[in-house]
Scaffold this motif. Structure first.
Motif, PDB file in Angstrom:
ATOM      1  N   SER A  75       1.106  -1.300   0.103  1.00  0.00           N
ATOM      2  CA  SER A  75       0.422  -0.167   0.144  1.00  0.00           C
ATOM      3  C   SER A  75       1.328   1.503   0.118  1.00  0.00           C
ATOM      4  O   SER A  75       0.439   2.593  -0.385  1.00  0.00           O
ATOM      5  CB  SER A  75      -0.862   0.586   1.194  1.00  0.00           C
ATOM      6  N   ALA A  76       2.064   1.295  -0.229  1.00  0.00           N
ATOM      7  CA  ALA A  76       2.769   2.505   0.672  1.00  0.00           C
ATOM      8  C   ALA A  76       3.583   3.081  -1.181  1.00  0.00           C
ATOM      9  O   ALA A  76       3.044   3.974  -1.060  1.00  0.00           O
ATOM     10  CB  ALA A  76       4.247   2.385   1.572  1.00  0.00           C
ATOM     11  N   SER A  77       3.620   1.233  -1.808  1.00  0.00           N
ATOM     12  CA  SER A  77       4.068   2.528  -2.962  1.00  0.00           C
ATOM     13  C   SER A  77       2.942   2.637  -3.694  1.00  0.00           C
ATOM     14  O   SER A  77       2.912   3.271  -4.503  1.00  0.00           O
ATOM     15  CB  SER A  77       4.642   0.686  -3.933  1.00  0.00           C
ATOM     16  N   ALA A  78       1.846   2.190  -3.744  1.00  0.00           N
ATOM     17  CA  ALA A  78       0.248   2.132  -4.275  1.00  0.00           C
ATOM     18  C   ALA A  78       0.459   3.885  -3.834  1.00  0.00           C
ATOM     19  O   ALA A  78      -0.046   4.117  -4.126  1.00  0.00           O
ATOM     20  CB  ALA A  78      -0.499   1.506  -3.895  1.00  0.00           C
ATOM     21  N   ASN A  79      -0.005   4.126  -2.987  1.00  0.00           N
ATOM     22  CA  ASN A  79      -0.326   5.383  -2.182  1.00  0.00           C
ATOM     23  C   ASN A  79       1.184   6.818  -2.752  1.00  0.00           C
ATOM     24  O   ASN A  79       0.625   7.819  -2.701  1.00  0.00           O
ATOM     25  CB  ASN A  79       0.026   5.263  -0.953  1.00  0.00           C
ATOM     26  N   SER A  80       1.964   6.054  -2.972  1.00  0.00           N
ATOM     27  CA  SER A  80       3.181   7.627  -3.588  1.00  0.00           C
ATOM     28  C   SER A  80       2.970   6.810  -4.539  1.00  0.00           C
ATOM     29  O   SER A  80       2.841   8.226  -5.203  1.00  0.00           O
ATOM     30  CB  SER A  80       4.064   6.802  -3.233  1.00  0.00           C
ATOM     31  N   ILE A  81       2.200   6.360  -5.770  1.00  0.00           N
ATOM     32  CA  ILE A  81       1.780   6.424  -6.758  1.00  0.00           C
ATOM     33  C   ILE A  81       0.422   7.522  -6.905  1.00  0.00           C
ATOM     34  O   ILE A  81       0.642   8.365  -7.742  1.00  0.00           O
ATOM     35  CB  ILE A  81       1.834   5.208  -7.992  1.00  0.00           C
ATOM     36  N   ALA A  82      -0.291   7.085  -5.965  1.00  0.00           N
ATOM     37  CA  ALA A  82      -1.068   7.926  -6.185  1.00  0.00           C
ATOM     38  C   ALA A  82      -1.802   9.214  -6.025  1.00  0.00           C
ATOM     39  O   ALA A  82      -1.889  10.398  -6.268  1.00  0.00           O
ATOM     40  CB  ALA A  82      -2.347   7.555  -5.419  1.00  0.00           C
ATOM     41  N   THR A  83      -0.114   9.031  -5.279  1.00  0.00           N
ATOM     42  CA  THR A  83       0.322  11.208  -4.454  1.00  0.00           C
ATOM     43  C   THR A  83       0.306  11.509  -5.436  1.00  0.00           C
ATOM     44  O   THR A  83       0.407  12.729  -5.568  1.00  0.00           O
ATOM     45  CB  THR A  83       0.647  11.098  -3.946  1.00  0.00           C
ATOM     46  N   LEU A  84       1.564  11.088  -6.437  1.00  0.00           N
ATOM     47  CA  LEU A  84       1.865  11.854  -7.761  1.00  0.00           C
ATOM     48  C   LEU A  84       0.915  11.711  -8.817  1.00  0.00           C
ATOM     49  O   LEU A  84       0.832  12.422  -9.635  1.00  0.00           O
ATOM     50  CB  LEU A  84       2.491  10.896  -8.631  1.00  0.00           C
ATOM     51  N   ALA A  85       0.053  11.010  -8.640  1.00  0.00           N
ATOM     52  CA  ALA A  85      -1.123  11.261 -10.161  1.00  0.00           C
ATOM     53  C   ALA A  85      -1.873  12.398  -9.457  1.00  0.00           C
ATOM     54  O   ALA A  85      -2.107  13.138 -10.019  1.00  0.00           O
ATOM     55  CB  ALA A  85      -1.766   9.750 -10.413  1.00  0.00           C
ATOM     56  N   GLU A  86      -2.159  12.524  -8.073  1.00  0.00           N
ATOM     57  CA  GLU A  86      -2.969  13.736  -8.008  1.00  0.00           C
ATOM     58  C   GLU A  86      -2.268  15.130  -7.923  1.00  0.00           C
ATOM     59  O   GLU A  86      -3.110  16.192  -8.077  1.00  0.00           O
ATOM     60  CB  GLU A  86      -3.468  13.284  -6.341  1.00  0.00           C
ATOM     61  N   ALA A  87      -0.894  15.016  -8.007  1.00  0.00           N
ATOM     62  CA  ALA A  87      -0.667  16.258  -8.227  1.00  0.00           C
ATOM     63  C   ALA A  87      -0.355  17.015  -8.893  1.00  0.00           C
ATOM     64  O   ALA A  87      -0.999  16.498  -9.963  1.00  0.00           O
ATOM     65  CB  ALA A  87       1.251  15.919  -7.774  1.00  0.00           C
ATOM     66  N   GLY A  88      -0.779  18.693  -9.280  1.00  0.00           N
ATOM     67  CA  GLY A  88      -1.796  19.339 -10.253  1.00  0.00           C
ATOM     68  C   GLY A  88      -3.601  18.689 -10.515  1.00  0.00           C
ATOM     69  O   GLY A  88      -3.497  19.064 -11.108  1.00  0.00           O
ATOM     70  N   ALA A  89      -3.803  18.091  -9.383  1.00  0.00           N
ATOM     71  CA  ALA A  89      -5.476  17.726 -10.105  1.00  0.00           C
ATOM     72  C   ALA A  89      -6.217  19.152 -10.222  1.00  0.00           C
ATOM     73  O   ALA A  89      -7.166  18.150 -10.790  1.00  0.00           O
ATOM     74  CB  ALA A  89      -6.238  16.577  -8.643  1.00  0.00           C
ATOM     75  N   ALA A  90      -5.499  19.627  -9.977  1.00  0.00           N
ATOM     76  CA  ALA A  90      -6.907  20.986  -9.668  1.00  0.00           C
ATOM     77  C   ALA A  90      -6.856  21.704 -10.896  1.00  0.00           C
ATOM     78  O   ALA A  90      -8.145  22.048 -11.831  1.00  0.00           O
ATOM     79  CB  ALA A  90      -6.276  22.246  -8.442  1.00  0.00           C
ATOM     80  N   GLU A  91      -5.926  21.583 -12.044  1.00  0.00           N
ATOM     81  CA  GLU A  91      -5.410  21.536 -13.581  1.00  0.00           C
ATOM     82  C   GLU A  91      -6.153  20.822 -14.331  1.00  0.00           C
ATOM     83  O   GLU A  91      -6.234  21.424 -15.457  1.00  0.00           O
ATOM     84  CB  GLU A  91      -4.028  22.441 -13.426  1.00  0.00           C
ATOM     85  N   ARG A  92      -6.697  19.322 -13.511  1.00  0.00           N
ATOM     86  CA  ARG A  92      -7.111  18.800 -14.659  1.00  0.00           C
ATOM     87  C   ARG A  92      -7.713  17.941 -14.491  1.00  0.00           C
ATOM     88  O   ARG A  92      -8.753  18.146 -13.087  1.00  0.00           O
ATOM     89  CB  ARG A  92      -6.229  17.309 -15.126  1.00  0.00           C
ATOM     90  N   ASP A  93      -9.384  17.511 -15.259  1.00  0.00           N
ATOM     91  CA  ASP A  93     -10.295  17.075 -15.478  1.00  0.00           C
ATOM     92  C   ASP A  93     -10.653  15.759 -15.086  1.00  0.00           C
ATOM     93  O   ASP A  93      -8.853  15.233 -14.688  1.00  0.00           O
ATOM     94  CB  ASP A  93     -11.275  16.419 -16.732  1.00  0.00           C
ATOM     95  N   PRO A  94     -11.086  15.651 -13.361  1.00  0.00           N
ATOM     96  CA  PRO A  94     -10.532  14.082 -12.648  1.00  0.00           C
ATOM     97  C   PRO A  94     -10.883  12.971 -13.839  1.00  0.00           C
ATOM     98  O   PRO A  94     -10.083  11.873 -12.971  1.00  0.00           O
ATOM     99  CB  PRO A  94     -12.027  14.175 -12.030  1.00  0.00           C
ATOM    100  N   ALA A  95     -11.446  12.492 -14.825  1.00  0.00           N
ATOM    101  CA  ALA A  95     -11.559  11.466 -15.459  1.00  0.00           C
ATOM    102  C   ALA A  95     -10.070  11.580 -16.279  1.00  0.00           C
ATOM    103  O   ALA A  95      -9.812   9.752 -16.485  1.00  0.00           O
ATOM    104  CB  ALA A  95     -12.534  11.901 -16.150  1.00  0.00           C
ATOM    105  N   GLU A  96      -9.417  12.340 -15.792  1.00  0.00           N
ATOM    106  CA  GLU A  96      -7.604  11.803 -16.736  1.00  0.00           C
ATOM    107  C   GLU A  96      -7.049  11.868 -15.463  1.00  0.00           C
ATOM    108  O   GLU A  96      -5.850  12.149 -15.631  1.00  0.00           O
ATOM    109  CB  GLU A  96      -7.363  13.737 -17.388  1.00  0.00           C
ATOM    110  N   HIS A  97      -6.927  11.527 -14.303  1.00  0.00           N
ATOM    111  CA  HIS A  97      -6.610  10.846 -13.236  1.00  0.00           C
ATOM    112  C   HIS A  97      -5.719  10.047 -13.277  1.00  0.00           C
ATOM    113  O   HIS A  97      -5.474   9.625 -12.640  1.00  0.00           O
ATOM    114  CB  HIS A  97      -6.434  11.945 -11.980  1.00  0.00           C
ATOM    115  N   SER A  98      -6.038   8.924 -14.048  1.00  0.00           N
ATOM    116  CA  SER A  98      -5.844   7.587 -14.449  1.00  0.00           C
ATOM    117  C   SER A  98      -4.056   7.443 -14.770  1.00  0.00           C
ATOM    118  O   SER A  98      -3.545   8.303 -15.059  1.00  0.00           O
ATOM    119  CB  SER A  98      -6.323   6.726 -15.493  1.00  0.00           C
TER     120      SER A  98
END
Length: 213
Positions: free
Chosen positions: A80-103
């Protein structure tokens, strides 16, 4: 295997080195010697070709479109720690993207040796890559990260290069479980114009688990 790129003046010498020995073998030793020398030179040509690869910059299409993160899964994301690290990177700058593009796009290369590729003996590598992909997607999903996956029949560098031509990405993450792929990571870092993060899935120290190269 280290990649080697000959200088322009070396190419004629290489060609001569491949042609002359078989010719002399036929002329001096007959068919048996000539055939043996020809087979040896053919093997040398295969090794020579395998060690050559394009080493120019890898350009991602677009600036910040498509998947925010491309994950090169050289090992499965099992914790889970590695997965959470990747999820955090994916969410970086999320305010500037459509939520559907966070994959996240996960690439699982079925890495094989030169001999295996020539003999088409890739089944074991494909099974291992499929396992890495399935485990990674499941763990990322459990961490609340939407991820898509792709099994790629290529070496790690070529896998990223192929995807870069089709998808945009803000950053690249390489998941490893040791130091076996340090050379590929170093080369990838030199060739891409995106931040490159390395995650070691079995590292106990958080500072070692994830770091940006």
């Amino acid at each position: 295997m280290e990649t080697w790129h000959p200088r322009s003046w070396q190419l004629p010498l290489i060609v001569a080195g491949l042609i002359v020995p078989p010719f002399l073998g036929f002329a001096i030793g007959g068919i048996a010697v000539g055939t043996t020398m020809g087979a040896l030179m053919l093997a040398a040509l295969v090794v020579f070709a395998a060690r050559m690869s394009h080493r120019g910059p890898i350009h991602f299409t677009g600036e910040a479109s498509g998947q925010p993160v491309v994950v090169l899964a050289l090992a499965g994301v099992e914790d889970s720690a590695s997965a959470n690290s990747i999820a955090t990177l994916a969410e970086a700058g999320a305010a500037e993207r459509d939520p559907a593009e966070h994959s996240v796009l996960v690439l699982a290369p079925a890495s094989t040796g030169v001999l295996q590729r020539w003999l088409s003996d890739t089944d074991e590598s494909r099974i291992r890559a499929q396992q890495n992909l399935a485990i990674s997607l499941a763990t990322l999903a459990a961490a609340g990260c939407h991820a898509e996956g792709r099994l790629v029949d290529a070496d790690p560098i070529q896998a990223v290069e192929d995807v870069a031509a089709q998808y945009g990405a803000e950053r690249v993450v390489v998941v490893v479980d040791g130091t076996d792929h340090d050379r590929e990571i170093e080369e990838l870092d030199k060739r891409i114009d995106r931040p490159l993060h390395r995650i070691e899935v079995r590292a106990d120290d958080p500072a070692i688990r994830m770091r940006e190269t």
